[in-house]
Design a protein around this motif. Structure first.
Motif, short mmCIF file in Angstrom:
data_model
loop_
_atom_site.label_atom_id
_atom_site.label_comp_id
_atom_site.label_asym_id
_atom_site.label_seq_id
_atom_site.Cartn_x
_atom_site.Cartn_y
_atom_site.Cartn_z
N PHE A 32 0.81 -1.21 0.00
CA PHE A 32 0.00 0.00 0.00
C PHE A 32 0.85 1.26 0.00
N SER A 33 2.05 1.22 0.56
CA SER A 33 2.90 2.41 0.55
C SER A 33 3.34 2.74 -0.87
N ASP A 34 3.44 1.73 -1.76
CA ASP A 34 3.77 2.01 -3.15
C ASP A 34 2.67 2.83 -3.82
N PHE A 35 1.41 2.54 -3.50
CA PHE A 35 0.32 3.32 -4.06
C PHE A 35 0.28 4.73 -3.50
N GLN A 36 0.67 4.88 -2.25
CA GLN A 36 0.68 6.20 -1.64
C GLN A 36 1.65 7.11 -2.37
N ASN A 37 2.76 6.56 -2.90
CA ASN A 37 3.72 7.37 -3.62
C ASN A 37 3.18 7.88 -4.94
N LEU A 38 2.13 7.23 -5.47
CA LEU A 38 1.50 7.74 -6.68
C LEU A 38 0.73 9.02 -6.41
N ILE A 39 0.29 9.19 -5.20
CA ILE A 39 -0.50 10.35 -4.82
C ILE A 39 0.38 11.43 -4.22
N PHE A 40 1.26 11.06 -3.33
CA PHE A 40 2.14 12.00 -2.65
C PHE A 40 3.56 11.74 -3.11
N ASP A 41 4.21 12.74 -3.68
CA ASP A 41 5.56 12.58 -4.21
C ASP A 41 6.58 12.82 -3.11
N ASN A 42 7.39 11.79 -2.82
CA ASN A 42 8.42 11.92 -1.79
C ASN A 42 9.56 12.82 -2.23
N ASN A 43 9.65 13.13 -3.52
CA ASN A 43 10.71 14.00 -4.02
C ASN A 43 10.43 15.46 -3.77
N GLY A 44 9.22 15.80 -3.41
CA GLY A 44 8.86 17.19 -3.18
C GLY A 44 7.60 17.52 -3.95
N PRO A 45 7.36 18.82 -4.16
CA PRO A 45 6.11 19.22 -4.83
C PRO A 45 6.03 18.70 -6.26
N LYS A 46 4.81 18.49 -6.71
CA LYS A 46 4.56 18.01 -8.06
C LYS A 46 5.00 19.07 -9.07
N LEU A 47 5.41 18.59 -10.26
CA LEU A 47 6.03 19.46 -11.26
C LEU A 47 5.66 19.00 -12.66
N LEU A 57 9.51 25.72 -19.46
CA LEU A 57 8.65 26.21 -18.38
C LEU A 57 8.54 25.10 -17.36
N CYS A 58 8.89 25.39 -16.13
CA CYS A 58 8.76 24.45 -15.02
C CYS A 58 7.64 24.96 -14.13
N ILE A 59 6.59 24.17 -14.01
CA ILE A 59 5.38 24.56 -13.28
C ILE A 59 5.27 23.70 -12.03
#
Length: 153
Positions: A32-47, A57-59
């Motif tokens: 289940f933690s693998d699925f959580q990484n699809l929603i919350f990015d451990n690398n930081g904010p989504k880009l 352009l980096c958004i």
């Protein structure tokens, strides 16, 4: 008897709910933690990164960003964004938290080297937009190296 799906007295999975408790054992502890990484990015904010010719352009999705608490560095093929997110409302108690808060750092490898002297950034409605330009180096020049003769001194 299956150790992952224990049967109740009647021989089926039954309605006692034991199968729910056994599911992590059957699928593995980290399933289940693998699925959580699809929603919350451990690398930081989504880009998102967009390209048009020699421009990028980096958004970044950064709700609650305070501009005085963000640093942007662009060098060679790297973009680094650091800052702090504040999503809080005075007088209200947090009940559920899904929007990341606190300090963050995101380092991104860009598709090509960028100019460090031509970087523009803007922030509106929780979105940070960083406009970068490709570093175009002039053609290499063959330069002769002079040798200092230390024997003559």
């Amino acid at each position: 008897m299956n150790k992952f799906f224990p049967m109740n007295n009647g021989g089926g999975m039954g309605g006692n709910g034991n199968w729910k408790k056994s599911l992590p054992n059957f699928l593995g502890e980290d399933f289940f933690s693998d699925f959580q990484n699809l929603i919350f990015d451990n690398n930081g904010p989504k880009l998102n990164i967009y390209e048009n010719g020699n421009e990028l352009l980096c958004i970044f999705a950064l709700p609650g960003l305070k501009l005085e608490e963000v640093d942007i560095y662009a060098y060679e093929k790297t973009l680094e964004v650091r800052g702090t997110l504040h999503v809080d409302y005075n007088g209200f108690r947090l009940i559920q938290e899904e929007i990341t808060q606190g300090q963050f750092k995101r380092t991104v490898e860009l598709p090509y080297p960028v100019r460090d002297d031509k970087v523009d950034a803007s922030y509106q409605r929780g979105v940070l937009i960083i406009h970068l330009h490709r570093l175009i180096r002039s053609t290499p020049v063959k330069k002769k190296v002079n040798i200092q003769n230390l024997d003559d001194e």
